[in-house]
Design an enzyme around this catalytic site. Sequence first.
Site, PDB file in Angstrom:
ATOM      1  N   ASP A   9     120.197 -61.280 -23.080  1.00  9.95           N
ATOM      2  CA  ASP A   9     118.751 -61.477 -22.948  1.00  9.95           C
ATOM      3  C   ASP A   9     118.015 -61.187 -24.250  1.00  9.95           C
ATOM      4  OD1 ASP A   9     119.421 -58.752 -22.771  1.00  9.95           O
ATOM      5  OD2 ASP A   9     117.613 -58.282 -21.650  1.00  9.95           O
ATOM      6  N   ASP A  68     119.244 -60.795 -33.703  1.00  7.92           N
ATOM      7  CA  ASP A  68     120.580 -60.405 -33.259  1.00  7.92           C
ATOM      8  C   ASP A  68     121.591 -61.529 -33.390  1.00  7.92           C
ATOM      9  OD1 ASP A  68     119.374 -58.092 -32.552  1.00  7.92           O
ATOM     10  OD2 ASP A  68     119.826 -58.195 -30.425  1.00  7.92           O
ATOM     11  N   TRP A 121     116.798 -52.208 -15.996  1.00  7.84           N
ATOM     12  CA  TRP A 121     116.899 -51.633 -17.323  1.00  7.84           C
ATOM     13  C   TRP A 121     115.775 -50.580 -17.411  1.00  7.84           C
ATOM     14  CZ3 TRP A 121     119.206 -55.998 -16.250  1.00  7.84           C
ATOM     15  CH2 TRP A 121     120.035 -56.693 -17.130  1.00  7.84           C
ATOM     16  N   TYR A 159     113.926 -47.845 -19.822  1.00  8.18           N
ATOM     17  CA  TYR A 159     113.762 -47.235 -21.140  1.00  8.18           C
ATOM     18  C   TYR A 159     112.456 -46.463 -21.197  1.00  8.18           C
ATOM     19  CZ  TYR A 159     117.061 -51.026 -22.273  1.00  8.18           C
ATOM     20  OH  TYR A 159     118.119 -51.894 -22.280  1.00  8.18           O
ATOM     21  N   ARG A 173     109.435 -45.156 -22.813  1.00  9.09           N
ATOM     22  CA  ARG A 173     108.885 -45.609 -24.097  1.00  9.09           C
ATOM     23  C   ARG A 173     107.363 -45.654 -24.035  1.00  9.09           C
ATOM     24  NH1 ARG A 173     112.348 -50.471 -26.067  1.00  9.09           N
ATOM     25  NH2 ARG A 173     113.881 -48.781 -25.965  1.00  9.09           N
ATOM     26  N   LYS A 223     120.428 -49.452 -15.823  1.00  4.59           N
ATOM     27  CA  LYS A 223     120.953 -49.438 -17.182  1.00  4.59           C
ATOM     28  C   LYS A 223     120.113 -48.494 -18.028  1.00  4.59           C
ATOM     29  CE  LYS A 223     121.369 -51.975 -21.433  1.00  4.59           C
ATOM     30  NZ  LYS A 223     120.634 -52.921 -22.285  1.00  4.59           N
ATOM     31  N   ASN A 265     119.980 -46.163 -21.880  1.00  2.02           N
ATOM     32  CA  ASN A 265     120.574 -45.986 -23.200  1.00  2.02           C
ATOM     33  C   ASN A 265     121.387 -44.699 -23.215  1.00  2.02           C
ATOM     34  OD1 ASN A 265     119.825 -48.210 -24.823  1.00  2.02           O
ATOM     35  ND2 ASN A 265     117.712 -47.443 -24.878  1.00  2.02           N
ATOM     36  N   GLY A 309     125.663 -50.283 -24.717  1.00  2.00           N
ATOM     37  CA  GLY A 309     126.809 -50.076 -25.589  1.00  2.00           C
ATOM     38  C   GLY A 309     126.510 -49.465 -26.934  1.00  2.00           C
ATOM     39  N   GLY A 311     125.710 -56.149 -25.365  1.00  2.00           N
ATOM     40  CA  GLY A 311     125.178 -57.413 -25.830  1.00  2.00           C
ATOM     41  C   GLY A 311     125.661 -57.773 -27.217  1.00  2.00           C
TER      42      GLY A 311
END
Lengths: 299, 299, 299, 299, 299
Positions: free
Chosen positions: C39, C48, C173, C175, C177, C206, C208, C233, C261
């Site tokens: 994504d 990336d 996901w 995070y 922040r 998911k 970090n 990862g 990813g």
Amino acid sequence: MNNHSPIPFDVPATCHQIYLDNLQRATQGSGRLMLMAGDQKVEHLNDDFVGSGIAEDDGDPEHLFRIAAQARIGVFATQLGLIARYGPDYPDVPYLIKLNAKTHLISTASRDPVSLQWHTLEQVARLREDSALNIVGVGYTIYPGSTYESQMYSEAARLVFEAHQLGLLAVIWAYPRGEAVKNEYDPHLIAGVAGLVACLGADFVKVNPPDGGADKLREAVRAAGRTRVICAGGRETTVEAFLERLHAQLQEAGIAGSATGRNIHQRPLDEAVRFCNAISALTFDNVDPARALAIYHGE
Amino acid sequence: MNNHSPIPFDVPATCHQIYLDNLQRATQGSGRLMLMAGDQKVEHLNDDFVGSGIAEDDGDPEHLFRIAAQARIGVFATQLGLIARYGPDYPDVPYLIKLNAKTHLISTASRDPVSLQWHTLEQVARLREDSALNIVGVGYTIYPGSTYESQMYSEAARLVFEAHQLGLLAVIWAYPRGEAVKNEYDPHLIAGVAGLVACLGADFVKVNPPDGGADKLREAVRAAGRTRVICAGGRETTVEAFLERLHAQLQEAGIAGSATGRNIHQRPLDEAVRFCNAISALTFDNVDPARALAIYHGE
Amino acid sequence: MNNHSPIPFDVPATCHQIYLDNLQRATQGSGRLMLMAGDQKVEHLNDDFVGSGIAEDDGDPEHLFRIAAQARIGVFATQLGLIARYGPDYPDVPYLIKLNAKTHLISTASRDPVSLQWHTLEQVARLREDSALNIVGVGYTIYPGSTYESQMYSEAARLVFEAHQLGLLAVIWAYPRGEAVKNEYDPHLIAGVAGLVACLGADFVKVNPPDGGADKLREAVRAAGRTRVICAGGRETTVEAFLERLHAQLQEAGIAGSATGRNIHQRPLDEAVRFCNAISALTFDNVDPARALAIYHGE
Amino acid sequence: MNNHSPIPFDVPATCHQIYLDNLQRATQGSGRLMLMAGDQKVEHLNDDFVGSGIAEDDGDPEHLFRIAAQARIGVFATQLGLIARYGPDYPDVPYLIKLNAKTHLISTASRDPVSLQWHTLEQVARLREDSALNIVGVGYTIYPGSTYESQMYSEAARLVFEAHQLGLLAVIWAYPRGEAVKNEYDPHLIAGVAGLVACLGADFVKVNPPDGGADKLREAVRAAGRTRVICAGGRETTVEAFLERLHAQLQEAGIAGSATGRNIHQRPLDEAVRFCNAISALTFDNVDPARALAIYHGE
Amino acid sequence: MNNHSPIPFDVPATCHQIYLDNLQRATQGSGRLMLMAGDQKVEHLNDDFVGSGIAEDDGDPEHLFRIAAQARIGVFATQLGLIARYGPDYPDVPYLIKLNAKTHLISTASRDPVSLQWHTLEQVARLREDSALNIVGVGYTIYPGSTYESQMYSEAARLVFEAHQLGLLAVIWAYPRGEAVKNEYDPHLIAGVAGLVACLGADFVKVNPPDGGADKLREAVRAAGRTRVICAGGRETTVEAFLERLHAQLQEAGIAGSATGRNIHQRPLDEAVRFCNAISALTFDNVDPARALAIYHGE
């Protein structure tokens, strides 16, 4: 009131009789409204219900329902939640559901006011149907001059229409307020917002009494046209002065009634009932202030 | 509680029995609610579940369900996601779905709080129907005084109505908070928001204990009228003091129960269960603090 | 994974088998997820996919699909638009539709992050039905601590429920922040948001990898309960170190898989496939890092 | 274009032929798009239509329709309002409805750009059905890097899907813009937004030509994958230079066409028609720039 | 007006005759519109209705309806609320419902203007059906250059389409305004917004007269194409000058009519009627200013 049709065109034919019945109930055939305001538990939290000079009775919300049930009134305006809760024990009161409300915690000086719709008209209709309560109308407050005014006009316009579709009356509380408003008691400004409410299609517009005497309301009454003006009662006054002032407003300015809250419910039950009866006699029966005062005194 | 009808008019006739059953389940016939609060995994993230003085058990969310299943409680309030996940193994718990939540990461000093509705009542209804769980009600938090208050009142008013339409109870957590709020523990202010919640139509309002003794809750209990007040438990206290305080609140102020979270789940399972049982005995059976303490001690 | 029911109650009975099939497909019966993250074309634009140290293959989005089709993976997560476009040629890939995304152009320092839902679940359902693709789930990112968190929780809660109603898995996901977040790699904070996601009802969360070793994930794994934790990862590492770390996370902290990813797709096709296979062997088959490394080396 | 299926999976089987017909109409079988842009009456108000160096014809919006009807073009992109109004007299033009637009009055320096959807896809579908016009697709502009990007991605993702559900093509105009964007002509950034649009599922992405030569578009063409890149024409150039540049972009970078507005419609009708024909020959027939220039000169 | 089809394609075949009838009613077959503007009770509150130089009649909103009923006009534009209320007594007036409005309390200098839609087109349709009033169209104001422009374009585009679906005319008031707008009377800018309104699909666009003479409107008339331009009347002028100016605008610039408010309703009823008749003769019958002036003088 002149002899034009009392039914606006957004009331469908199937609801004409309901609308007329609601108008009759609220005005007792007089064309004038006596509105007992009981929406301050949100607007002013508990400041209006407990404190110096306030009857002990007033700390319990049922006080409002007791007054509404025992006194002669036009409508009792309060939030749907209270009506749903107390309605089973006070089935005969003519209710007006106030559809928006906010607290006074945030001062106008720090942020322009915004007050959004609580329940939908579909919910109002379901409550009316399920409860068989005398729900005669709905109310909504707008704050012309607030940076949020556009959002409130949109909600107000749609709900007036939807109320009429159900045969319900629509009353708009209109208070010019916000950083852009220099003096919210300016008679010309109050006339302006009364006219604005006529454009929203409401049956009645509630305004605050402007600076100056009763005659200062004439411009508003004219500007509102067939939307009838009712005036907030104010608080710092004797009963006699209150009745005199309302009488003057009715006679000199041609307003179509009053909305009174604290001045009613801050009194003990019996006195509050008599005070309502006095206002209603003045409003509906056209008695003079002296006769109304006698009613208040239980004579 | 006086002998008025326990069913508000926004509960349709077809759901009267469901509503009464839910009320019975939650109050065990006492008219009082013992609410075990398990919504802090969002509100306080993991701060309430891991740390010094917190039982190891508490790090796993299943701890909450184990307590709720083994203890005598009124309702266990938590988010729908957890209920859907653990419900299959804990089918007999009386659940109350907390419908909004936010984290404590953003301080009130930096931004007024806003917490929006997660699931719709249609989703709640679907879960109830598909799972056959004992979902007895829903909850929602409002922050009177926040610049976002109007948005939260609108969501709250509609969901209380929708909950009632389904025969579910509605509990509102009410915390005055935001830059405009000077002291959120002011008894008069807490009474004000309790009255506000009555206007929203909720069955119960959860408030924080105000500054001062148990008697300081009296104003709130009166202001809320038929909407019953329950009080947050607080944390920094011994079990004995906790039970004494709750007893005083119930007896002196007439509150209708309590909402306790950390004080329950931060204990090991067995102790947490006994603590719940003690609170429930105090709440439902009207035992005195000494007897409740004995229950806590497993006597 | 203990032996509780794997099906949450918001999956209706008619979709139980679909949900179990999706879970089986994504975890290959291991209870663990190997998520190939694709994504980043929105999140990181082309940073990336083209640049120093990145395989030439990676500049073309089809590279992602080639890997996903040739490698052993759990699910391939990417946006609906790409899936609709490449799906006809890659019909057997297990897809997870990432439902929100934003770019990294606006730095967190300048504005708290907000990422809103792209497609509705009705659209996802229509795509699944029309295409007969293996759409096994959906994903959504939340940013706890952002001033926009409330809006994202509301979207996330509803879409997890709606996904389950369709028998789809839901991965969040998470995070922490925003200006209010001091250190988004704090283990306790990461555990907090893992617990928050459990309240949203997701199947997997998911996160970090937090500061510190693999054991620092234990708190999160416990906090998430039956919602299983998968770990991002990271990037700056050798394959060997990557596999060692993931093995440690799986064994020491009990996480339930990984989301990888860049570390996959920045390699040439053949190598990327072997790397996926190595991760999958570690995840699904419980091989040790040495065996996994051998798989990566094509041995 | 390679030989993969030209139909994405969000086009339902019942609309496959419609989609293929629309693709055929727009690309004339070449896989390339010649888009005549006529949406500037909102974006640039009258600045592009009246002024020095602009043909007198251009002041009247019908000029756009006359060109579109007389020239060889792929699609003519403009707002629904104009199409509904002029369509009756120009029924054979292949139309692409641009679904959002804003003015240039507010500079990017003063506020990040936001442009919201005008008509719904239901309205587009109704127009197509009622008018039998050749509506072949829809368009929408996104501004990656704007603080409003998330809102626009959500609208874009849904409308691409809905367009495909109707068998319509979807073209996204993608301009990185806002305070966070340092150089919106950076080739790598443009490649990034081209890839982002592939994730949105669009058939074509329109980008501005990046700094540098035609080869600087290669990264974008690769990043967009099966979503084909078309390039804005730019303005300050001779016809010869324009055609040379487009030829280079097509041949060297492999873009799939162009979107040209001002450079077409600011010319008198006859010249504009010949210019369109030249672009179309270059795009659809693969003629060389010299042959295209001859077409422009009417030879 | 040239001989193209007068019916845009967003009017469905079933409503063609309704649309043509409405166009005929509003333009009296001339292709030109005489719009009597009565929406200022919101826009300017009571400032336009009571004060020095304003006829006593104007304080009552019924004055507007009396003029509209007794004079020859194209359409009378005002809010739905007033139309629903006075419509029963003025059934033959051709009404245009102005769908958004705001007050002038907040100055442009302090905040960019925003004005949102009041009623939905479903409500307009219900009113038309229930009342059998001559509702010939709807109106909406946009403020290009305001930071809120995008929201207003979205509402405008949809309502124009929906109006046409019902066979109603759509008129857009277009005033460039906001901090970004240097001179809202710039002829080129006014031409730009006239062209923008053509893109919205409206039948008529109302603009303010730009700086300079009547010829300065030519650019706008061309830019708007088949969307016809009408011009606000302005106020500070004699009747003679007014008629001369309008005549010049019609003849020299080719505008298609006028929108006049204060200049009409601030006169006593009889004079207001004669003034309307003069404007209508000029507009519909193409008389010269002298003849129109004679009509105004009742000759």
